[in-house]
Scaffold this motif. Structure first.
Motif, short mmCIF file in Angstrom:
data_model
loop_
_atom_site.label_atom_id
_atom_site.label_comp_id
_atom_site.label_asym_id
_atom_site.label_seq_id
_atom_site.Cartn_x
_atom_site.Cartn_y
_atom_site.Cartn_z
N PRO A 186 14.40 -3.71 41.25
CA PRO A 186 14.50 -2.91 40.03
C PRO A 186 13.50 -3.42 38.99
O PRO A 186 13.15 -4.58 38.97
N SER A 187 13.04 -2.52 38.16
CA SER A 187 12.10 -2.94 37.13
C SER A 187 12.72 -2.71 35.76
O SER A 187 13.70 -1.98 35.61
N LEU A 188 12.18 -3.36 34.77
CA LEU A 188 12.67 -3.20 33.40
C LEU A 188 11.88 -2.10 32.71
O LEU A 188 10.66 -2.04 32.84
N VAL A 189 12.58 -1.23 32.03
CA VAL A 189 11.90 -0.19 31.27
C VAL A 189 11.99 -0.55 29.80
O VAL A 189 13.07 -0.78 29.27
N TRP A 190 10.84 -0.64 29.16
CA TRP A 190 10.82 -1.06 27.77
C TRP A 190 10.94 0.17 26.87
O TRP A 190 10.12 1.05 26.89
N GLY A 191 11.99 0.18 26.05
CA GLY A 191 12.15 1.29 25.12
C GLY A 191 11.74 0.87 23.73
O GLY A 191 11.06 -0.14 23.52
N GLU A 192 12.18 1.66 22.73
CA GLU A 192 11.84 1.35 21.35
C GLU A 192 12.62 0.10 20.93
O GLU A 192 13.79 -0.05 21.23
N GLY A 193 11.98 -0.78 20.22
CA GLY A 193 12.66 -1.98 19.76
C GLY A 193 12.63 -3.11 20.76
O GLY A 193 13.17 -4.19 20.52
N ALA A 194 12.00 -2.87 21.89
CA ALA A 194 11.95 -3.91 22.91
C ALA A 194 11.12 -5.09 22.43
O ALA A 194 11.39 -6.24 22.77
N GLY A 195 10.12 -4.78 21.60
CA GLY A 195 9.26 -5.84 21.08
C GLY A 195 10.06 -6.84 20.26
O GLY A 195 9.92 -8.06 20.41
N THR A 196 10.91 -6.31 19.39
CA THR A 196 11.76 -7.17 18.57
C THR A 196 12.59 -8.08 19.45
O THR A 196 12.73 -9.28 19.19
N LEU A 197 13.14 -7.48 20.51
CA LEU A 197 14.00 -8.23 21.41
C LEU A 197 13.21 -9.38 22.06
O LEU A 197 13.70 -10.51 22.17
N ALA A 198 11.98 -9.06 22.46
CA ALA A 198 11.16 -10.08 23.11
C ALA A 198 10.89 -11.23 22.15
O ALA A 198 10.96 -12.40 22.53
N ILE A 199 10.60 -10.88 20.87
CA ILE A 199 10.35 -11.93 19.88
C ILE A 199 11.60 -12.77 19.69
O ILE A 199 11.55 -14.01 19.64
N MET A 200 12.75 -12.11 19.63
CA MET A 200 14.04 -12.82 19.51
C MET A 200 14.20 -13.83 20.65
O MET A 200 14.60 -14.97 20.44
N PHE A 244 20.51 -7.12 21.30
CA PHE A 244 20.46 -6.09 22.34
C PHE A 244 21.41 -4.95 22.00
O PHE A 244 21.07 -3.77 22.06
N VAL A 245 22.64 -5.34 21.61
CA VAL A 245 23.65 -4.32 21.27
C VAL A 245 23.24 -3.58 19.99
O VAL A 245 23.30 -2.36 19.92
N LEU A 246 22.81 -4.35 18.97
CA LEU A 246 22.48 -3.73 17.68
C LEU A 246 21.31 -2.75 17.80
O LEU A 246 21.32 -1.68 17.19
N LEU A 247 20.31 -3.12 18.62
CA LEU A 247 19.13 -2.25 18.75
C LEU A 247 19.40 -1.06 19.67
O LEU A 247 18.53 -0.23 19.90
N GLY A 248 20.59 -1.01 20.22
CA GLY A 248 20.94 0.13 21.07
C GLY A 248 20.30 0.06 22.44
O GLY A 248 19.72 1.03 22.91
N ALA A 249 20.41 -1.11 23.07
CA ALA A 249 19.93 -1.30 24.44
C ALA A 249 18.51 -0.79 24.65
O ALA A 249 18.29 0.22 25.31
N PRO A 250 17.55 -1.45 24.05
CA PRO A 250 16.16 -0.98 24.17
C PRO A 250 15.55 -1.22 25.56
O PRO A 250 14.58 -0.57 25.92
N VAL A 251 16.13 -2.14 26.30
CA VAL A 251 15.58 -2.41 27.63
C VAL A 251 16.58 -1.95 28.67
O VAL A 251 17.76 -2.30 28.60
N SER A 252 16.12 -1.12 29.60
CA SER A 252 17.04 -0.68 30.64
C SER A 252 16.45 -1.04 32.00
O SER A 252 15.26 -1.31 32.13
#
Lengths: 408, 328, 438
Positions: A186-200, A244-252
């Motif tokens: 499986p691969s990760l799909v980067w959605g909106e806000g994924a960048g913030t998550l990565a920085i976190m 992850f929860v707050l940003l609405g699951a940006p990575v699926s």
């Protein structure tokens, strides 16, 4: 040179001194050697020039900028058959480095495990590891690559078996599909806000490391241990989960599925070619067997007194291995380990046997064959391997110097 | 800019003084070239080498076979390791010009096809969208395949393999949906399967693959010799000369002047190709391997496991493309 | 002790009881199992895992191999026999391909009537190296060693015996000239004569001499061309000649690398690192494709010879590193002792350093050979008929197309037997040397 130091009383220089006087002899020999070497090289180059002229060929790297026209099965950097031969060579280089890197990591793990288990008190396990080591060390790698590839393609189901409501084959945990074409992850799909998550995530890793450092320093200073592991896990997991929860699951996660119509084929996810897996597994098991021997020899080289002393100090077996035996064994292990790593990189050129598109297969295979530029291609190929080998041995030698015993 | 230097211009002399012809062949392709149980090379391409040896020496056994992989065949020829290449190589523009080769004739008209299992449910190569394709590296098929899928706007995943035997293995194991190579090779592969009827060769032939013997650029005399040796085989079939009747026909001049010229009973064509070539050269050739049709039937034809029809390779009189220029 | 003791009734046993056998769970197989397989939770898990692994690995393979068909002339015949013997769908090996084609796998296309020659050559080789490998054998065997290469060459390639004899005479001539002149204290002249005389002899005298001798006494074996070599014979020839021919060059390179002379040591290091930094397969491509570009026009020796040359140059770099290890392992005092005795560099090397260094390098050299022997399979990629390429070509014939595992299992097992026995020898030697040093 340092020949002109004050020596015996000066006499008129005689020619025979060049031969019989030890001060000059080495110079004479070196000059002759240099002359012979230069003559040899000049002779070879002259032949080359004459031969190329006779064949109506030239020495020119311009072919690298021509259209390649062939497809490559695995491209980690963007590539189509409209790109140049140079680009194709780069794709091959990346593929070589990939399989070599993966192989080095897994071969080290397998080798250490097998080396330690070979010394295990469990008779069966010890014997089994001996069988493993002796089997893999004494049969050519080429054969292993071919055989692993054949096992992979014969023992795994075709993608068609994953199709339909009640498929014959099922994915591992519903995520990973092993097929005779390759393994689909499986691969990760980067959605909106994924960048913030990565920085976190990066920040929490940094924070966890800082905490570990602090805990260590404090223990060293005061003797009081701080809970390090659990705090680190908490620092790593909690903020990211909350974000992850707050940003609405940006990575699926995208699970590979077989497309419903047409020829059965997986869509989505990451495809790892069987040729890569075969090469990787064969390189891992083959080199792992050699590393196991090195590890075993390294552990045996640490004298029994060290273990006994550690036990006498009240260290538990696990800590004895980790704090006393391994650091000492490492000094014996590292130099031969380096040469095993270099072997693994060079051996990855056997990719040609299973059609894995490494640099030997692109630059030294299809490109060379389509353009007829064998001289230039092989020169570039040799240079590539040479540079990689030299860089790696340089880096690892520096590391080796750091851990080696400082004798005073 | 081929340099007209004196070097390499005397391949024939080299071969003569060496006493044996160095011929580059495929290291293993059913029907075209493979060593048998006693190590003797057999096959369609192999017989062409023997024919050329018969022209030069009058003895078809004075050949040294050098097996060459797909990746190294042209270099070996250019470097002088072999005198000629009879290794099912496709005649293309860039090979003829850029690689400094000379293709002297076409001894087999082939085309690239696809072999698929019936269970795949595909009837046309255009339905192969998304297919995984087993393909030999270092061949023109690689480039044709890329072109075909691009033109038809469909996608594929290549599985590069090293040689034909490996290709069959991978295809049978299901590692690819289809195996692509020259149609003759596909027929050969299919014939060795446990259940050949479960597999079909798709009707599309996606490329022209004129396979032919090649020599180095710049030695026209040598190229002529190989070319006309091959055409002697073709002409012999057209004129009805066979391995069985050649001795008899060559014994005395007959009614057909072309047969007479070919077999050296009238005119002496042989010495025109090279000083020491026997006037009876074509007799030696046909005695050694038979005419083109016999060679074809022996290695590839319907009575062999490969079972390939003549098709394009029939004589021009039978609707094929085999057309020998006049021997005059 | 008190006197009382003597008068008291014996309450203490005065005879030894026979030892009681240990409890049953502490003896025999059960104890062994408990101690070696089930001594703790981790061990139990490992044991179960190991048994499971063995079962998975062997459950299909052993029946498949056991049911194998040994007599058939093609794969289809094999399948027919299998279907007759076993219920449908049973898998069975077709070992018949080995009985049918074993000669090609072992000897390649070597003429059938001559296949006694390669094994004989191997025996000659083993006899020639045995006094070096096993110290207990009589020293007189050493006389065979210098003659062996020529004898082996003649046995393998055949032709008249006088060619190799004439070539060998050149070496003898060189050595004789060198020894005579260096006894007469002309070292430089000796070196020059030692090199020049044989070269002159080979270029002008050797050929006519060999022809003349062949005319007088036609002692010849049927010639076998290089292209007919194949299978394990080819692997062994390439491996053995690569290692033995690379020894002199390897020694020189190792000495060069440790030399004080800047140019010599840098050149040696450069050579060693370049060769070791590039994979063998690339060097083989060099041998096949571009070596000819660097030779004078018209030179064209056959591929096998080119590969042997390339493999020799390749192995020399590895051997040099092995010998460098041996040189480094010698105590410094040995070098200093040589200097103290007033020996020249070459005398010290020849009499003191090299004999010891080479002796401790033998296990490393054997290990290099094992590696090289396995690497000879790479020549299959440049279309030489080593066992792996031979397997491919057997699979390309109509009779055996479609066969797979049987061939590779055979090849793998054979390699294993060779390499395993050699590695055992190397370990044995290492142990003996260790003892010798204490």
């Amino acid at each position: 040179m340092t020949i002109a130091q004050a020596g015996p009383p000066r006499q008129a220089f005689r020619l025979s001194q060049l031969l019989y006087d030890t001060r000059y002899r080495s110079l004479t020999i070196q000059v002759i050697a240099l002359f012979l070497l230069a003559a040899l090289i000049a002779y070879l180059i002259r032949n080359l020039v004459v031969n190329l002229h006779d064949l109506g060929k030239d020495f020119d790297f311009g072919f690298l900028n021509r259209r390649a026209g062939y497809d490559i099965a695995q491209t980690l950097i963007p590539y189509t058959n409209n790109d140049t031969h140079l680009r194709a060579a780069m794709v091959g280089i990346v593929n070589t480095l990939l399989v070599a890197g993966l192989g080095i990591v897994t071969a080290t793990i397998v080798g250490i495990l097998a080396g330690v288990l070979r010394l295990s008190k469990n008779w069966l396990v010890g014997r089994l590891m001996t069988v493993y080591v002796e089997t893999f060390r004494n049969v050519p790698l080429l054969l292993w690559i071919i055989l692993v590839y054949a096992v992979l393609s014969e023992s795994t189901p075709a993608p068609a078996a994953f199709r339909g409501d009640e498929p014959e084959a099922s994915k591992l945990f519903g995520l990973v599909a092993f097929t005779n074409r390759g393994t689909y992850f499986p691969s990760l799909v980067w959605g909106e806000g994924a960048g913030t998550l990565a920085i976190m995530l990066l920040l929490s890793i940094l924070a966890a490391l800082l905490w570990q450092g602090y805990a260590r320093r404090r223990q060293a200073a005061t003797g009081q241990p701080l809970p390090s592991l659990w705090v680190m896990v908490a620092i790593l997991v909690l903020p990211v989960t909350v974000a992850f929860v707050l940003l609405g699951a940006p990575v699926s996660v995208e699970v590979p599925t077989v497309r419903p119509t047409g020829i059965a084929r997986f869509q989505g996810g990451i495809n790892v070619l069987n040729s890569l897996v075969a090469l990787w597994v064969a390189l891992t098991l083959y080199t792992g067997a050699f590393i196991a021997e090195i590890v075993r020899a390294g552990i045996l080289a640490v004298s029994k007194g060290q273990t006994e002393a550690a036990f006498a100090l009240g260290l538990r077996p696990g800590r004895t291995t980790r704090l006393v035996i391994l650091p000492q064994a490492l000094r014996v292990i590292v130099p031969p380990l380096i040469s095993q790593y270099l072997n693994l990189i060079k051996n990855s050129s056997l990719a040609v046997a299973v059609g894995y598109p490494d640099v030997k297969a692109t630059l030294g295979g299809v490109t060379m064959n389509q353009t007829g530029r064998e001289l230039e291609s092989i020169l570039l190929l040799a240079l590539f391997y040479l540079v990689v080998s030299l860089v790696i041995s340089l880096v690892l030698n520096i590391y080796n110097r750091r851990i080696s015993l400082k004798e005073r | 800019m081929a340099s007209p230097g004196p070097r390499r211009a005397a391949t024939l002399d080299d071969v003569r003084s060496r006493g044996t012809l160095n011929c580059g062949v495929n290291p293993g392709l059913t029907g075209f070239a493979a060593p048998d149980a006693s190590g003797r090379w057999e096959g369609f391409d192999v017989d062409l080498c023997r024919a050329v040896a018969a022209t030069i020496f009058g003895d078809p056994e004075k050949v040294t076979f050098t097996p060459l992989s797909g990746e190294t065949r042209f270099t070996a020829l250019a470097a002088g390791e072999v005198d000629m290449l009879a290794r099912n190589s496709t005649w293309t523009f860039s090979r003829d010009t850029d690689l400094k080769l000379d293709f002297v004739a076409v001894n087999y008209y082939d085309g690239q096809g696809f072999l698929v299992p019936k269970a795949l449910g595909v009837a046309s190569a255009k339905d192969l969208d998304g297919a995984t394709v087993c393909i030999q590296t270092g061949t023109t098929t690689e480039l044709n395949l890329a072109d075909f899928f691009r033109v038809n706007n469909i996608t594929y995943e290549p599985v590069p393999i090293q040689n034909d035997a490996e290709g069959r293995q991978q295809y049978l194991a299901g590692a690819c949906d289809t195996y692509t190579t020259d149609a003759s090779g596909l027929a050969a592969a299919r014939s060795t399967f446990e259940t050949p009827d479960d597999h079909i060769i798709l009707p599309e032939i996606i490329s022209k693959e004129p396979l032919g013997p090649a020599v180095r650029h710049g030695d026209n005399q040598w190229a002529d010799l190989v070319r006309w040796t091959f055409y002697a085989l073709v002409a012999a079939e057209e004129l009805g000369i066979t391995q069985a009747n050649v001795e008899e026909m060559a014994a005395a001049a007959g009614d057909n002047p072309e047969i007479n010229r070919l077999l050296g009973t009238e005119d002496e064509l042989g010495p025109m190709m090279g000083a020491d070539i026997s006037p009876q050269w074509a007799v030696n050739v046909i005695k050694a391997v038979g005419n083109y049709g016999e060679v074809f039937d022996r290695h590839l034809g319907p009575n062999t496991p490969l079972g390939i029809e003549r098709g394009l390779n029939a004589q021009w009189t039978q609707g094929g493309l085999m057309y020998a220029p006049p021997f005059r | 002790m008190s006197e009382l003791h003597a008068q008291t009734v014996a309450q203490v046993r005065d005879t030894m009881l026979p030892p009681v056998p240990p409890p049953r769970r502490e003896t025999g197989a059960i104890r062994w199992l408990r101690q070696n397989l089930f001594s703790g939770p981790l061990n139990i898990i490992l044991t179960v895992l190991a048994i499971w692994l063995l079962w998975v690995a062997l459950r299909d393979v052993v029946p498949w191999a056991w049911r194998g068909v040994w007599r058939a002339s093609s794969l289809n015949e094999c399948r027919a026999i299998r279907d007759q013997l076993y219920p449908e769908g049973t898998s069975a090996a077709c070992w018949a391909v080995l009985t049918d084609r074993w000669r090609q796998l072992v000897f390649g296309f070597y003429p059938a009537s001559q296949i006694w020659r390669p094994p004989l050559a191997l025996v000659v080789f083993l006899l020639a190296v045995s006094p070096i490998l096993f110290a207990r054998l009589p020293r007189r065997l050493l006389w065979l060693t210098p003659a062996a290469p020529f004898l082996i060459f003649w046995l393998l390639w055949g032709g008249t015996i006088w060619g190799p004899v004439a070539a060998a005479l050149g070496f003898a001539l060189g050595v004789a000239a060198f020894l005579a002149l260096s006894r007469a204290r002309y070292p430089i002249l000796a070196l020059l004569a030692g090199i020049l005389l044989p070269v002159l002899y080979w270029s002008f005298v050797a050929g006519p001499l060999a022809r003349a001798l062949a005319g007088v006494a036609p002692l010849a074996l049927p010639a076998v061309a290089s292209k007919d070599f194949g299978g394990f014979t080819l692997s062994i020839i390439i491996g053995l000649s690569g290692i033995s021919l690379s020894l002199p060059l390897g020694v020189l390179l190792a000495l060069g690398r440790r030399s004080d002379m800047l140019i010599i040591s840098k050149a040696s290091v450069f050579y060693i690192e370049v060769i070791r930094g590039v994979p063998l397969i690339v060097w083989l491509f060099v041998a096949q494709l571009i070596l000819n570009y660097f030779l004078p026009r018209g030179t064209n020796f056959d591929l096998m010879l080119r590969v042997i040359i390339m493999v020799t140059l390749f192995a020399a770099a590895y051997i040099a590193e092995v010998i460098r290890g041996g040189l480094a392992a010698l105590p410094r005092g040995q070098y200093e002792a040589g200097d103290a005795l007033g020996l020249t560099y070459w005398q010290a090397m020849q009499l003191i350093v090299l004999p010891q260094a080479l002796k401790i390098s033998i296990p490393g050299i054997v290990n290099s050979f094992i590696g090289l022997f396995k690497d000879t399979t790479l020549v299959s990629i440049i279309a030489m008929f080593d066992p792996i390429r031979m397997a491919s070509s057997i699979r390309a014939t109509t009779a055996w197309g479609g066969i797979y595992w049987e061939l590779y299992v055979f090849i793998g097992l054979t390699f294993w037997v060779f390499c395993f026995s050699m590695s055992r020898y190397s370990i044995w030697l290492e142990r003996r040397l260790e003892r010798g040093h204490r």
